[in-house]
Scaffold this motif. Structure first.
Motif, PDB file in Angstrom:
ATOM      1  N   LEU A  23       0.816  -1.219   0.000  1.00  0.00           N
ATOM      2  CA  LEU A  23       0.000   0.000   0.000  1.00  0.00           C
ATOM      3  C   LEU A  23       0.848   1.267   0.000  1.00  0.00           C
ATOM      4  N   ALA A  24       1.936   1.249   0.750  1.00  0.00           N
ATOM      5  CA  ALA A  24       2.769   2.448   0.882  1.00  0.00           C
ATOM      6  C   ALA A  24       3.303   2.934  -0.458  1.00  0.00           C
ATOM      7  N   SER A  44      -0.421   5.210  -5.152  1.00  0.00           N
ATOM      8  CA  SER A  44      -1.186   6.448  -5.081  1.00  0.00           C
ATOM      9  C   SER A  44      -2.662   6.090  -4.933  1.00  0.00           C
ATOM     10  N   LEU A  45      -3.509   7.071  -4.696  1.00  0.00           N
ATOM     11  CA  LEU A  45      -4.944   6.803  -4.593  1.00  0.00           C
ATOM     12  C   LEU A  45      -5.488   6.256  -5.911  1.00  0.00           C
ATOM     13  N   ALA A  46      -5.001   6.768  -7.038  1.00  0.00           N
ATOM     14  CA  ALA A  46      -5.433   6.249  -8.341  1.00  0.00           C
ATOM     15  C   ALA A  46      -4.997   4.791  -8.522  1.00  0.00           C
ATOM     16  N   ASP A  47      -3.769   4.468  -8.077  1.00  0.00           N
ATOM     17  CA  ASP A  47      -3.287   3.088  -8.150  1.00  0.00           C
ATOM     18  C   ASP A  47      -4.140   2.168  -7.284  1.00  0.00           C
ATOM     19  N   ILE A  48      -4.485   2.643  -6.084  1.00  0.00           N
ATOM     20  CA  ILE A  48      -5.320   1.860  -5.172  1.00  0.00           C
ATOM     21  C   ILE A  48      -6.683   1.603  -5.793  1.00  0.00           C
ATOM     22  N   ARG A  97      -5.508  -2.826   3.591  1.00  0.00           N
ATOM     23  CA  ARG A  97      -5.161  -4.137   3.033  1.00  0.00           C
ATOM     24  C   ARG A  97      -5.669  -5.170   4.018  1.00  0.00           C
ATOM     25  N   LEU A  98      -6.299  -6.219   3.482  1.00  0.00           N
ATOM     26  CA  LEU A  98      -6.821  -7.299   4.306  1.00  0.00           C
ATOM     27  C   LEU A  98      -5.874  -8.490   4.291  1.00  0.00           C
TER      28      LEU A  98
END
Length: 187
Positions: A9-10, A13-17, A116-117
């Protein structure tokens, strides 16, 4: 084909997420109406480990596949669904464990909290995936709505990360994600 977990996650970016979330192809459980009901002989323990007939399921790809078939009904029972049958699965606490969280901003400043789960799913908290504080002040528990009535309980380190994010926002123990504000204090 071997299972490839999504990137950390680190590094996203928000778009990548958002792209990672959109890329997760799940079966259309809400369109299925199975007529057979049975027992799966499976359980998900409070620590997020999966078991079948007492033996631990250790293959991440298998757990991820089963996790995509989970639903929780209005009575709080969990089921593994197929188009033809639904099989009861014992869940000690929550079906998922949230193992990491990051805050990402977008161009409008709204941004969001990405979790992230333990199944490598990524969930953006917000109106469709609210955070819920349970327990009491001495022993709080935070849950994230995932899908089909199922939730993820935040593990201790993720809870601590979220508490730090709440302190960055102010002193009221709340966080904001996708325009929605969530209290971290049990009601």
């Amino acid at each position: 084909m071997p299972y490839e977990p999504p990137p950390e996650l680190a590094a996203l970016s928000l778009a990548d997420i958002a792209a990672e979330v959109a890329a997760r192809r799940l079966p259309p459980l809400d369109q299925w109406a199975p007529v057979e009901t049975g027992e799966s002989h499976m359980e998900i323990r409070a620590d997020g480990r999966w078991f079948h007939e007492g033996g631990e399921i250790t293959r991440p790809a298998m757990i991820r596949a089963f996790a995509g078939l989970l639903v929780r009904d209005g009575d709080g029972r969990h089921w593994l669904m197929t188009p033809h049958q639904r099989l009861a699965i014992a869940v000690a606490d929550a079906a998922f464990i949230a193992t990491d969280v990051v805050r990402r901003a977008d161009g409008s400043g709204a941004g969001g909290l990405a979790f992230r789960l333990n199944t490598d799913d990524i969930v953006l908290a917000g109106p469709d995936h609210p955070l819920r504080a349970a327990g009491d002040a001495a022993v709080p528990a935070l849950y994230l709505a995932v899908r089909h009535g199922c939730e993820a309980r935040l593990n201790r380190s993720t809870y601590a990360q979220l508490a730090d994010l709440a302190l960055d926002e102010g002193d009221d123990w709340c966080v904001t994600s996708q325009g929605r504000r969530f209290s971290l204090v049990p009601a």
